[in-house]
Design a protein around this motif. Structure first.
Motif, PDB file in Angstrom:
ATOM      1  N   SER A  37       9.593 -15.429   3.362  1.00 48.59           N
ATOM      2  CA  SER A  37       9.245 -16.815   3.702  1.00 48.59           C
ATOM      3  C   SER A  37       8.485 -17.510   2.576  1.00 48.59           C
ATOM      4  CB  SER A  37       8.432 -16.864   4.996  1.00 48.59           C
ATOM      5  OG  SER A  37       7.201 -16.190   4.833  1.00 48.59           O
ATOM      6  N   SER A  38       7.706 -16.760   1.797  1.00 50.94           N
ATOM      7  CA  SER A  38       6.953 -17.374   0.703  1.00 50.94           C
ATOM      8  C   SER A  38       7.565 -17.089  -0.661  1.00 50.94           C
ATOM      9  CB  SER A  38       5.500 -16.875   0.712  1.00 50.94           C
ATOM     10  OG  SER A  38       5.447 -15.502   0.339  1.00 50.94           O
ATOM     11  N   GLY A  39       8.423 -16.075  -0.745  1.00 49.71           N
ATOM     12  CA  GLY A  39       9.000 -15.703  -2.037  1.00 49.71           C
ATOM     13  C   GLY A  39       8.071 -14.854  -2.874  1.00 49.71           C
ATOM     14  N   CYS A  40       6.910 -14.497  -2.337  1.00 46.63           N
ATOM     15  CA  CYS A  40       5.938 -13.699  -3.089  1.00 46.63           C
ATOM     16  C   CYS A  40       6.171 -12.210  -2.845  1.00 46.63           C
ATOM     17  CB  CYS A  40       4.516 -14.062  -2.673  1.00 46.63           C
ATOM     18  SG  CYS A  40       4.070 -15.769  -3.049  1.00 46.63           S
ATOM     19  N   ALA A  41       5.725 -11.414  -3.825  1.00 49.71           N
ATOM     20  CA  ALA A  41       5.861  -9.959  -3.724  1.00 49.71           C
ATOM     21  C   ALA A  41       4.680  -9.298  -4.409  1.00 49.71           C
ATOM     22  CB  ALA A  41       7.166  -9.498  -4.359  1.00 49.71           C
ATOM     23  N   SER A  42       4.395  -8.096  -3.993  1.00 52.73           N
ATOM     24  CA  SER A  42       3.378  -7.291  -4.671  1.00 52.73           C
ATOM     25  C   SER A  42       3.835  -5.838  -4.666  1.00 52.73           C
ATOM     26  CB  SER A  42       2.012  -7.432  -3.992  1.00 52.73           C
ATOM     27  OG  SER A  42       2.041  -6.903  -2.691  1.00 52.73           O
ATOM     28  N   SER A  43       3.266  -5.060  -5.576  1.00 54.47           N
ATOM     29  CA  SER A  43       3.663  -3.650  -5.717  1.00 54.47           C
ATOM     30  C   SER A  43       2.446  -2.748  -5.803  1.00 54.47           C
ATOM     31  CB  SER A  43       4.510  -3.460  -6.981  1.00 54.47           C
ATOM     32  OG  SER A  43       5.705  -4.177  -6.893  1.00 54.47           O
ATOM     33  N   ASP A  44       2.656  -1.509  -5.408  1.00 50.16           N
ATOM     34  CA  ASP A  44       1.625  -0.465  -5.525  1.00 50.16           C
ATOM     35  C   ASP A  44       2.369   0.838  -5.812  1.00 50.16           C
ATOM     36  OD1 ASP A  44      -0.932   0.682  -5.473  1.00 50.16           O
ATOM     37  OD2 ASP A  44      -0.740   1.195  -3.348  1.00 50.16           O
ATOM     38  N   ASN A  45       1.721   1.711  -6.556  1.00 46.75           N
ATOM     39  CA  ASN A  45       2.375   2.984  -6.836  1.00 46.75           C
ATOM     40  C   ASN A  45       1.534   4.161  -6.369  1.00 46.75           C
ATOM     41  OD1 ASN A  45       0.411   3.117  -8.776  1.00 46.75           O
ATOM     42  ND2 ASN A  45       1.775   3.557 -10.466  1.00 46.75           N
ATOM     43  N   VAL A  46       2.201   5.295  -6.211  1.00 43.47           N
ATOM     44  CA  VAL A  46       1.560   6.533  -5.829  1.00 43.47           C
ATOM     45  C   VAL A  46       2.153   7.627  -6.723  1.00 43.47           C
ATOM     46  CG1 VAL A  46       3.213   6.957  -3.957  1.00 43.47           C
ATOM     47  CG2 VAL A  46       1.003   8.070  -3.902  1.00 43.47           C
ATOM     48  N   VAL A  47       1.302   8.549  -7.150  1.00 50.66           N
ATOM     49  CA  VAL A  47       1.735   9.633  -8.026  1.00 50.66           C
ATOM     50  C   VAL A  47       1.777  10.924  -7.225  1.00 50.66           C
ATOM     51  CG1 VAL A  47       1.203  10.967 -10.106  1.00 50.66           C
ATOM     52  CG2 VAL A  47       0.776   8.500 -10.060  1.00 50.66           C
ATOM     53  N   VAL A  48       2.899  11.604  -7.306  1.00 46.95           N
ATOM     54  CA  VAL A  48       3.078  12.901  -6.655  1.00 46.95           C
ATOM     55  C   VAL A  48       3.146  13.954  -7.755  1.00 46.95           C
ATOM     56  CG1 VAL A  48       4.584  14.296  -5.189  1.00 46.95           C
ATOM     57  CG2 VAL A  48       4.294  11.849  -4.722  1.00 46.95           C
ATOM     58  N   ASP A 105       0.858  -1.185   0.000  1.00 52.66           N
ATOM     59  CA  ASP A 105       0.000   0.000   0.000  1.00 52.66           C
ATOM     60  C   ASP A 105       0.896   1.238   0.000  1.00 52.66           C
ATOM     61  OD1 ASP A 105      -1.892   1.979   0.291  1.00 52.66           O
ATOM     62  OD2 ASP A 105      -2.488   1.410   2.317  1.00 52.66           O
ATOM     63  N   ALA A 106       1.023   1.874  -1.161  1.00 54.12           N
ATOM     64  CA  ALA A 106       1.880   3.056  -1.297  1.00 54.12           C
ATOM     65  C   ALA A 106       1.194   4.317  -0.797  1.00 54.12           C
ATOM     66  CB  ALA A 106       2.297   3.229  -2.756  1.00 54.12           C
ATOM     67  N   GLY A 107      -0.071   4.245  -0.463  1.00 58.48           N
ATOM     68  CA  GLY A 107      -0.805   5.414   0.013  1.00 58.48           C
ATOM     69  C   GLY A 107      -1.535   6.102  -1.123  1.00 58.48           C
ATOM     70  N   GLY A 155       3.440   6.203   1.998  1.00 55.93           N
ATOM     71  CA  GLY A 155       3.324   4.846   2.526  1.00 55.93           C
ATOM     72  C   GLY A 155       1.987   4.655   3.207  1.00 55.93           C
ATOM     73  N   GLY A 156       1.272   3.648   2.773  1.00 56.65           N
ATOM     74  CA  GLY A 156      -0.035   3.372   3.358  1.00 56.65           C
ATOM     75  C   GLY A 156       0.078   2.531   4.616  1.00 56.65           C
ATOM     76  N   SER A 157      -0.957   2.580   5.401  1.00 58.09           N
ATOM     77  CA  SER A 157      -0.939   1.890   6.695  1.00 58.09           C
ATOM     78  C   SER A 157      -1.332   0.412   6.592  1.00 58.09           C
ATOM     79  CB  SER A 157      -1.880   2.595   7.659  1.00 58.09           C
ATOM     80  OG  SER A 157      -3.196   2.595   7.138  1.00 58.09           O
ATOM     81  N   THR A 158      -1.745  -0.036   5.407  1.00 60.97           N
ATOM     82  CA  THR A 158      -2.212  -1.424   5.303  1.00 60.97           C
ATOM     83  C   THR A 158      -1.208  -2.354   4.637  1.00 60.97           C
ATOM     84  OG1 THR A 158      -3.356  -0.968   3.219  1.00 60.97           O
ATOM     85  CG2 THR A 158      -4.629  -0.693   5.254  1.00 60.97           C
ATOM     86  N   SER A 159       0.041  -1.884   4.419  1.00 56.17           N
ATOM     87  CA  SER A 159       1.065  -2.796   3.873  1.00 56.17           C
ATOM     88  C   SER A 159       1.351  -3.892   4.894  1.00 56.17           C
ATOM     89  CB  SER A 159       2.359  -2.030   3.569  1.00 56.17           C
ATOM     90  OG  SER A 159       2.186  -1.170   2.476  1.00 56.17           O
ATOM     91  N   TYR A 208       6.070   6.905  -7.605  1.00 57.34           N
ATOM     92  CA  TYR A 208       6.842   6.133  -6.646  1.00 57.34           C
ATOM     93  C   TYR A 208       6.197   4.757  -6.500  1.00 57.34           C
ATOM     94  CZ  TYR A 208       8.974  10.599  -5.595  1.00 57.34           C
ATOM     95  OH  TYR A 208       9.642  11.788  -5.709  1.00 57.34           O
ATOM     96  N   VAL A 209       7.023   3.704  -6.569  1.00 56.62           N
ATOM     97  CA  VAL A 209       6.541   2.323  -6.516  1.00 56.62           C
ATOM     98  C   VAL A 209       7.065   1.664  -5.243  1.00 56.62           C
ATOM     99  CG1 VAL A 209       6.498   0.084  -7.670  1.00 56.62           C
ATOM    100  CG2 VAL A 209       6.520   2.193  -9.032  1.00 56.62           C
ATOM    101  N   LEU A 210       6.140   1.086  -4.478  1.00 57.82           N
ATOM    102  CA  LEU A 210       6.497   0.312  -3.293  1.00 57.82           C
ATOM    103  C   LEU A 210       6.340  -1.167  -3.632  1.00 57.82           C
ATOM    104  CD1 LEU A 210       7.093  -0.187  -0.278  1.00 57.82           C
ATOM    105  CD2 LEU A 210       4.620   0.108   0.134  1.00 57.82           C
ATOM    106  N   THR A 211       7.412  -1.914  -3.442  1.00 53.13           N
ATOM    107  CA  THR A 211       7.367  -3.364  -3.607  1.00 53.13           C
ATOM    108  C   THR A 211       7.552  -3.991  -2.225  1.00 53.13           C
ATOM    109  OG1 THR A 211       8.270  -3.235  -5.835  1.00 53.13           O
ATOM    110  CG2 THR A 211       8.395  -5.378  -4.736  1.00 53.13           C
ATOM    111  N   VAL A 212       6.597  -4.834  -1.850  1.00 55.14           N
ATOM    112  CA  VAL A 212       6.637  -5.538  -0.570  1.00 55.14           C
ATOM    113  C   VAL A 212       6.890  -7.015  -0.867  1.00 55.14           C
ATOM    114  CG1 VAL A 212       5.370  -6.129   1.527  1.00 55.14           C
ATOM    115  CG2 VAL A 212       5.058  -3.870   0.467  1.00 55.14           C
ATOM    116  N   SER A 213       7.957  -7.564  -0.272  1.00 52.27           N
ATOM    117  CA  SER A 213       8.331  -8.969  -0.507  1.00 52.27           C
ATOM    118  C   SER A 213       8.222  -9.743   0.803  1.00 52.27           C
ATOM    119  CB  SER A 213       9.772  -9.057  -1.008  1.00 52.27           C
ATOM    120  OG  SER A 213       9.936  -8.323  -2.192  1.00 52.27           O
ATOM    121  N   ASP A 214       7.703 -10.987   0.681  1.00 55.90           N
ATOM    122  CA  ASP A 214       7.647 -11.900   1.829  1.00 55.90           C
ATOM    123  C   ASP A 214       8.737 -12.938   1.610  1.00 55.90           C
ATOM    124  OD1 ASP A 214       7.135 -13.827   3.740  1.00 55.90           O
ATOM    125  OD2 ASP A 214       4.953 -13.662   3.551  1.00 55.90           O
TER     126      ASP A 214
END
Length: 174
Positions: free
Chosen positions: A69-80, A6-8, A23-27, A61-67
């Protein structure tokens, strides 16, 4: 499991807000979670491996969150975006007080107008005789008068001066 990125919400840099935190609060959080912020057209002012970053330039701006333990990742972007356009300030033409013209109305009506525009007249050596928060002001003394125009939407302001002189030289009778 796929972590949450969650990039916000989209933000706007303006004259009154020159930097802020993204940065969002739900990442996703946890010991096995890693964060990485990237941008191709902006500038990250803080550590890009934290859940939140500080920025002061427009861009995507792109936030990539990686786990790990599982090897999985997801991304979210925010425009300024950038909103730093200055309002137009026009205090009008210079004026002259004389023996017969004891008061003048300074006219800043060529300045920007609208619901998000505020006016403020000031002087250090003259005298104003009416409200100073309108596009026009009445004066009764020579001096330099400054009109400041503020766009309350983005916090940007501009100013313009007008000079009022005194000509009360009496003619010579012969």
């Amino acid at each position: 499991s796929v972590p949450v990125a969650d990039a916000g919400s989209n933000e706007e840099i303006a004259c009154s807000v020159t930097s802020f935190t993204l940065g969002g609060s739900t990442s996703s959080t946890g010991a096995s979670i890693d964060y990485l912020w990237t941008t191709l057209d902006g500038l990250i002012d803080s550590d890009p491996t934290l859940a939140t970053i500080t920025v002061s330039t427009p861009g995507t701006y792109v936030l990539t969150v990686s786990d790990n333990s599982s090897g999985c990742a997801s991304s979210d972007n925010v425009v300024v975006t950038l909103n730093n356009s200055l309002p137009v300030a026009d205090a009008g033409i210079d004026g002259v007080l004389t023996c017969s013209i004891l008061n003048l109305q300074l006219d800043g009506s060529a300045s920007d107008i609208g619901a998000t525009i505020d006016y403020a007249w000031s002087t250090s050596d003259g005298n104003m005789t009416s409200a100073t928060n309108l596009s026009t002001v009445s004066i009764d003394q020579p001096g330099t008068y400054t009109l400041t125009v503020l766009n309350t939407d983005n916090g940007c302001s501009a100013f313009d001066d007008v000079v009022v002189t005194q000509n009360n030289t009496s003619p010579i009778a012969d």
